[in-house]
Scaffold this motif. Structure first.
Motif, PDB file in Angstrom:
ATOM      1  N   HIS A   1      39.186  17.995 -46.143  1.00 52.09           N
ATOM      2  CA  HIS A   1      39.954  17.639 -47.326  1.00 52.09           C
ATOM      3  C   HIS A   1      40.386  16.190 -47.119  1.00 52.09           C
ATOM      4  O   HIS A   1      40.423  15.729 -45.976  1.00 52.09           O
ATOM      5  N   PRO A   2      40.710  15.441 -48.163  1.00 53.47           N
ATOM      6  CA  PRO A   2      41.107  14.045 -47.943  1.00 53.47           C
ATOM      7  C   PRO A   2      42.292  13.861 -46.980  1.00 53.47           C
ATOM      8  O   PRO A   2      42.394  12.837 -46.320  1.00 53.47           O
ATOM      9  N   HIS A   3      43.200  14.844 -46.881  1.00 52.63           N
ATOM     10  CA  HIS A   3      44.356  14.705 -45.998  1.00 52.63           C
ATOM     11  C   HIS A   3      44.446  15.800 -44.939  1.00 52.63           C
ATOM     12  O   HIS A   3      45.461  15.903 -44.247  1.00 52.63           O
ATOM     13  N   ALA A   4      43.412  16.625 -44.790  1.00 51.93           N
ATOM     14  CA  ALA A   4      43.459  17.707 -43.804  1.00 51.93           C
ATOM     15  C   ALA A   4      42.050  18.065 -43.349  1.00 51.93           C
ATOM     16  O   ALA A   4      41.089  17.869 -44.076  1.00 51.93           O
ATOM     17  N   ALA A   5      41.969  18.590 -42.146  1.00 55.03           N
ATOM     18  CA  ALA A   5      40.687  19.049 -41.602  1.00 55.03           C
ATOM     19  C   ALA A   5      40.945  20.198 -40.637  1.00 55.03           C
ATOM     20  O   ALA A   5      41.929  20.191 -39.894  1.00 55.03           O
ATOM     21  N   VAL A   6      40.064  21.190 -40.687  1.00 52.59           N
ATOM     22  CA  VAL A   6      40.127  22.325 -39.771  1.00 52.59           C
ATOM     23  C   VAL A   6      38.719  22.556 -39.244  1.00 52.59           C
ATOM     24  O   VAL A   6      37.759  22.517 -40.003  1.00 52.59           O
ATOM     25  N   ASP A   7      38.611  22.772 -37.946  1.00 55.08           N
ATOM     26  CA  ASP A   7      37.317  23.042 -37.318  1.00 55.08           C
ATOM     27  C   ASP A   7      37.503  24.188 -36.341  1.00 55.08           C
ATOM     28  O   ASP A   7      38.458  24.203 -35.563  1.00 55.08           O
ATOM     29  N   SER A   8      36.621  25.158 -36.409  1.00 53.29           N
ATOM     30  CA  SER A   8      36.661  26.259 -35.445  1.00 53.29           C
ATOM     31  C   SER A   8      35.249  26.542 -34.980  1.00 53.29           C
ATOM     32  O   SER A   8      34.285  26.314 -35.695  1.00 53.29           O
TER      33      SER A   8
END
Length: 88
Positions: A25-32
């Motif tokens: 997202h432009p202001h967030a990131a999640v990686d698993s």
């Protein structure tokens, strides 16, 4: 959301498959990611922020021993005349 399937070399003799899930997202990131083997390792990282401040964390979990293998967190501040970061 991205689903990625790939293999990587752990040693010269073993190639273990791994499943990655990413959300950007432009202001967030999640990686698993999780290893696709009988004793998988689970890793999760996330970051959220703006141009002035950013927060992030990562954690690794060993499902065989039911223990955390790594945990890190950080915060960063950016201004036109300085930048600062704190990593734990």
């Amino acid at each position: 959301m991205n689903l990625l399937w790939h293999s990587y070399n752990v040693s010269d003799y073993a190639i273990l498959p791994q499943l990655d899930v990413q959300y950007l997202h432009p202001h967030a990131a999640v990686d698993s990611s999780i290893g696709l083997n009988p004793s998988p390792l689970l890793e999760l990282s996330a970051a959220i922020g703006s141009k002035d401040v950013c927060l992030g964390a990562e954690v690794g979990f060993n499902t065989t021993s039911a223990s955390f293998t790594k945990y890190n967190a950080g915060v960063a501040f950016n201004k036109p005349d300085f930048s600062a970061a704190l990593l734990l």
